[in-house]
Write an enzyme that holds these catalytic residues in place. Structure first.
Site, short mmCIF file in Angstrom:
data_model
loop_
_atom_site.label_atom_id
_atom_site.label_comp_id
_atom_site.label_asym_id
_atom_site.label_seq_id
_atom_site.Cartn_x
_atom_site.Cartn_y
_atom_site.Cartn_z
N GLY B 497 0.79 -1.22 0.00
CA GLY B 497 0.00 0.00 0.00
C GLY B 497 0.82 1.27 0.00
O GLY B 497 0.33 2.34 0.36
N SER B 498 2.09 1.19 -0.44
CA SER B 498 2.93 2.39 -0.38
C SER B 498 2.43 3.49 -1.30
O SER B 498 2.51 4.67 -0.96
CB SER B 498 4.39 2.04 -0.70
OG SER B 498 4.50 1.45 -1.97
N ARG B 537 11.56 -0.06 5.21
CA ARG B 537 12.23 1.23 5.24
C ARG B 537 11.44 2.33 4.55
O ARG B 537 11.68 3.51 4.77
CB ARG B 537 13.62 1.13 4.60
CG ARG B 537 13.62 0.80 3.12
CD ARG B 537 15.03 0.82 2.52
NE ARG B 537 15.58 2.17 2.43
CZ ARG B 537 15.22 3.05 1.49
NH1 ARG B 537 14.33 2.75 0.57
NH2 ARG B 537 15.77 4.25 1.48
N THR B 539 8.22 3.60 4.42
CA THR B 539 7.37 4.60 5.08
C THR B 539 8.24 5.70 5.68
O THR B 539 7.95 6.88 5.54
CB THR B 539 6.53 3.93 6.19
OG1 THR B 539 5.70 2.95 5.57
CG2 THR B 539 5.69 4.95 6.92
N ALA B 717 5.14 8.61 11.50
CA ALA B 717 5.00 7.20 11.10
C ALA B 717 6.35 6.52 10.91
O ALA B 717 7.38 7.16 10.74
CB ALA B 717 4.21 7.11 9.80
N LYS B 718 6.31 5.19 10.95
CA LYS B 718 7.45 4.38 10.52
C LYS B 718 6.92 3.07 9.95
O LYS B 718 5.70 2.86 9.92
CB LYS B 718 8.41 4.15 11.67
CG LYS B 718 7.83 3.38 12.84
CD LYS B 718 8.85 3.28 13.98
CE LYS B 718 8.20 2.94 15.30
NZ LYS B 718 9.07 3.14 16.45
N VAL B 720 6.01 -0.95 8.94
CA VAL B 720 5.22 -1.95 9.66
C VAL B 720 5.14 -3.29 8.93
O VAL B 720 4.62 -4.26 9.46
CB VAL B 720 3.80 -1.41 9.94
CG1 VAL B 720 3.05 -1.17 8.63
CG2 VAL B 720 2.99 -2.34 10.82
N GLU B 722 6.93 -5.78 8.48
CA GLU B 722 7.54 -6.98 9.03
C GLU B 722 7.22 -7.19 10.51
O GLU B 722 7.37 -8.30 11.02
CB GLU B 722 9.06 -6.90 8.90
CG GLU B 722 9.54 -6.66 7.49
CD GLU B 722 10.98 -6.20 7.47
OE1 GLU B 722 11.80 -6.87 6.82
OE2 GLU B 722 11.31 -5.18 8.10
#
Ligand code: FES
Ligand code: FES
Lengths: 164, 770
Positions: B497-498, B537, B539, B717-718, B720, B722
């Site tokens: 969903g990037s 990496r 997000t 945000a960061k 998710v 994994e």
């Protein structure tokens, strides 16, 4: 190609339109659809185990990867691309979007077609029934919880519009 | 019943970030019209099929292609000698230049590509490939990672690090070893901690080799131009492909164009170079487009997840505090290094787990063996580590008679405290994740353990991961004269969903509707550099670059307004500004953003660094299970996954990432296993290699977004993708122990393994009581 290969002209109905094609005996249904520029049925496992290649032949969902193209001669073939021919998404497709029932989308056409078939036969399936019916479709992104919700929501939408 | 709590949106002021926008490409996906390289056909295209090695290690004595060449419809049969006419030194790889485009002189694993056959009809190519005969002189092979440490079978005569990474430099030219990287960390005085310990616990854990099995099998298509080459590829790393192919060809980067449409799943399989080098060489050799699609079976010979052995030992004082920990991790990298050495180091340094331990030693080894190569798979080595350290943690708690949650709380790394490398942990809700899981599972309340032959148990586990640093992302935002925007980005949307999340960042920053932002898919002629879509990496890195690009555009719009005499803060539509400036609907504003976080490379001797990662990902799992003691069958009744992902950009997509990651790891935990017989994968198909289906979804599944904020991340945000894999395997093993008192130390946790452990335990107790 080996000498026993036969080439045959077949005629069938594709998403409601009469069509014809000349195909060798080894060609499968996924390849045949590719010749009509339809890419929604996709070969993944190639063994009838994942459902990515689902195609509906005479109203029955089949694995396109295991169906020889010559066998659809005279039949009605429906694919995912036929569902929104009117321009509007089917209630199942809309429910898949609303519930976010996919990630990469590679398996999605197969799940959507199987859900249609399930709801035609059983308009109000329980969760175990949904799981059983869709057990032959694999989703490596594992959007299963969302798919289950989408099936339930599509079912109630379709029942509501049938009642109206 | 699957329990679903409604997703809670937490929108930012412009209402874009924090909203559960449906995926931008949702309609294309449900109608079957999304474009994948899988479906791509171009005029004059040839299909490739490769002939693969049948031996795990051997010298190539002869190759006979005559029968294949004689088959009607075959266009060309290609060997390594032909490849060398295009690329004199045909070895590639992200960490080591060790992998040949086609096998040169010898083969190092079963399934290694040796010969390529080209034909206009894929069936002809496949038939011709069967007609090629290759003769090998078998060589001694090694398959086990521990044996590879000392074996006389050596997979590569000499190590060839790529030179990209400073910490691999010392390996240049090393001979006669299978150790591709030996990473070490030394902190405090470990020997003293063990000497002073009240309790010492030592265990060994193993994981098995598994495969990503993206449902769109790996595929690449190369099209030669006059003096250019275009590669359409199902890749997670278009920028890397461009740079590496240009390096192989000795061309400038700008003559290689890499295009990536949608991906039918990646999970780490489609990183770096996979099929691209061979299709590039073939297309240049025959001056025609060449497409190479793998079958599901062939994927198992292409890239896998590391099997591993982890020896872990802890010193504990009488208060139940862990005072020292020794970790030795052995990664089975298979025949080619791929990104294994990065896994060994970047994941290796978190091997002691999210605990505050003063004295730590870590030795982490990347090993060559004669198995199919291993690389990145959703978690980049972390799931293997958490499996070991959270099983170990549970065993310590049990050994001390402490509650596993309370024991963890006592030892957790808290905000600001240094992790093993010395880097202080910030914005990492380790305790929050643990608390969320414990609360959802009502950990403090009594638990029904079942009766009769079916016993119930519960288990919990928490893990964490550093980001892959330092890496760069660049983004371009192009605002058109009507105010609409395009985002140019080489981040690959493989289902996570990037595209949607990045569009939300642009929309939030420029006050647009997300649905009105168009994301241009990776095309290296157009979209700027992005290191790769890996390790969760994007997000953070790409997200920060996108935000900078959007802010850059926003500032220019404001400057344009000022130059047109509008007072600051006045309300205007960008379209009016363009019209005013150019007299008609014309012009563009281009915003550019580049992001690379700060980073300090670990010191070579000690492995220490006070800034080893820009952020930490945290994930944990709690399960309630049932074990049938008569069959060994384990049924997961309930699974709670909680993650710290900062503030969610798109809560609904994030929840799908959490449950999807956990379910994938569930497969690796319970049944997925590549069966190897002399290097041959005997179950390389979905018929024999089972992946999770509908019936494997636990009865109750809950995804929890732990309250957190990554202050340095875009809108807090960061990543998710994994995090929810981390805790799954040990949580289940801990629950099995809780239910029936046996401990499994090797994955997968099959009914046979549980049954065997139960019978062994029974035997032991009857012999001791006798
Ligand atoms: S490709 Fe036909 S079922 Fe998998
Ligand atoms: S959405 Fe990716 S395989 Fe189902």
């Amino acid at each position: 190609m080996d000498a026993s290969e036969t080439v045959k002209k077949i005629r069938f109905t594709l998403n409601g339109r009469p069509v014809s094609a000349t195909v060798e005996s080894h060609v499968d249904l996924v390849d045949l659809l590719r010749r009509f520029d339809l890419g929604g049925a996709r070969e993944s496992c190639g063994q009838g185990l994942c459902g990515c290649c689902t195609v509906v032949v005479d109203g029955v969902a089949m694995s396109g990867c295991l169906t020889l193209a010559q066998l659809v001669d005279g039949k009605r073939v429906d694919t995912i691309e036929g569902l929104d021919q009117t321009g509007a998404l089917s209630p199942v497709q809309q429910a898949f979007i609303d519930e976010g029932a996919f990630q990469c989308g590679f398996c999605t056409p197969g799940f959507v077609l199987m859900t249609h078939q399930l709801l035609e036969r059983n308009p109000d399936p329980s969760e175990p029934e949904i799981r059983d019916y869709l057990a032959g479709n694999l989703c490596r992104c594992a959007a299963y919880p969302e798919i289950i919700r989408a099936v339930k929501s599509a079912a109630s939408r379709m029942r509501a519009s049938a009642a109206a | 019943m699957t329990i679903h709590r409604p997703t809670i949106d937490r929108p930012m002021p412009a209402g874009q970030v924090g909203r559960s926008v449906p995926r931008l490409e949702a309609r294309q996906k449900v109608t079957g019209r999304a474009d994948y390289v899988h479906n791509l056909v171009v005029p004059r295209m040839l299909y490739c099929k490769v002939v693969r090695s049948t031996v795990p290690h051997g010298r190539i004595l002869s190759i006979d292609t005559s029968a294949a060449e004689a088959l009607e419809g075959v266009y060309r049969v290609v060997t390594a000698d032909d490849i060398r006419t295009v690329v004199p030194n045909p070895f590639y790889g992200p960490a080591f230049h060790d992998q040949p485009v086609l096998a040169v002189e010898k083969v190092r694993h079963v399934g290694e590509p040796v010969v390529a056959v080209l034909a206009e009809d894929p069936y002809v190519a496949a038939e011709a490939a069967q007609l090629v005969t290759v003769e090998y002189e078998p060589m001694e092979a090694v398959f086990d990672e521990i044996e590879a440490m000392t074996s006389t079978a050596v997979v590569h005569e000499v190590l060839k690090p790529a030179g990209t990474f400073p910490d691999l430099k010392h390996l240049v030219g090393r001979r006669d070893t299978n150790i591709a990287l030996d990473y070490r960390l030394r902190r405090g005085d470990v020997d003293a901690a063990f000497a002073a310990a009240d309790h010492v616990f030592a265990h060994e854990f193993k994981t098995q080799q598994v495969m990503h099995t993206p449902l769109e099998p790996m595929v690449s298509l190369a099209e030669p131009g006059e003096d250019t080459l275009t590669i359409h590829t199902a890749s997670q790393s278009p920028s890397f492909v461009r740079i590496e192919i240009a390096r192989l060809l000795g061309w400038p980067e700008n003559r290689v164009r890499v295009k990536v449409p949608h991906l039918g799943g990646g999970f780490g399989a489609k990183l770096y170079i996979k099929l691209e080098a061979l299709v590039a060489c073939l297309a240049l050799l025959v001056r025609r487009p060449v497409k190479w699609s793998l079958t599901m079976e062939e994927q198992f010979y292409t890239i896998t997840k590391h099997a591993s052995t982890f020896r872990i030992e802890s010193a504990v004082d009488k208060e139940g505090r862990v005072t020292g920990r020794r970790c030795e991790v052995f990664w089975n990298g298979g025949a080619y290094a791929d990104i294994g050495p990065r896994v060994t180091q970047k994941s290796g340094f978190t091997a002691p787990g999210p605990y505050d331990i003063d004295n730590v030693s870590i030795d982490s080894y990347a090993l060559y063996t004669n198995r199919p190569p291993a690389g990145a798979l959703r978690g980049f080595g972390i799931p293997q580590l958490v499996w070991a350290y959270e099983s170990h943690t549970d065993l310590i708690a049990r050994g001390l008679g402490l509650d596993p949650v309370a024991f963890r709380r006592k030892n957790l790394l808290r905000d600001g405290r240094p992790q093993a490398t010395g880097t202080p942990v910030r914005d990492a809700a380790i305790e929050g994740v643990l608390d969320d899981i414990a609360a959802r599972m009502a950990w403090e309340t009594p638990f029904d353990r079942g009766s009769g032959p079916v016993k119930r148990g519960r288990g919990i586990a928490v893990g964490f991961k550093a980001s892959i640093a330092p890496t760069t992302s660049v983004a371009i935002v192009n605002v058109a004269a009507d105010g609409s925007a395009n985002l140019y980005l080489s981040t690959v949307d493989m289902g996570q969903g990037s595209d949607t999340a990045m569009a939300q960042i642009v929309a939030e920053t420029l006050t647009l509707r997300t649905e009105d932002v168009k994301v241009v898919h990776p095309d290296t002629d157009v979209t700027p550099y992005d290191m790769a879509t890996l390790g969760s990496r994007s997000t953070f890195h790409a997200g920060n670059a996108v935000k900078l690009a959007a802010e850059h555009a926003r500032d220019q719009i404001a400057a344009l307004a000022a130059s047109l005499g509008l007072p600051p803060g006045s309300n205007y539509a960008p379209a009016d500004l363009f019209k005013k400036k150019y007299g008609m609907q014309a012009g563009n504003i281009i915003g550019v953003g580049t992001y690379i976080p700060e980073y300090k490379s670990p010191a070579p001797e000690t492995g220490l660094s006070d800034n080893v990662t820009p952020f930490w990902m945290v994930g944990g799992t709690g399960v309630e299970i049932e074990v049938d003691t008569e069959t060994g069958h384990v049924r997961i009744l309930r699974m709670v996954n909680a993650c710290d992902l900062g503030r969610p950009l798109n809560p609904k997509i994030v929840e799908t990432q959490i449950s999807g990651a956990a379910l994938m790891q569930l497969g690796f935990t319970m049944f997925e296993n590549m069966d190897l017989d002399d290097g041959q994968v005997t179950n390389a198909s979905l018929a024999d290699y089972k992946i999770p289906g509908m019936h494997d979804v636990p009865d109750q599944m809950e995804s929890v977004i732990t309250e957190a904020e990554q202050k340095s991340g875009p809108y807090g945000a960061k990543g998710v993708g994994e995090s929810a894999t981390f805790g799954v395997s040990p949580a289940i093993a801990n629950a099995i122990h809780d239910a029936v008192g046996v401990r499994l130390t090797e994955m997968p946790l099959t009914p046979q393994a549980v049954f065997r452990a139960l019978r062994e335990a029974e035997l032991n107790s009857s012999t001791t009581s006798a």
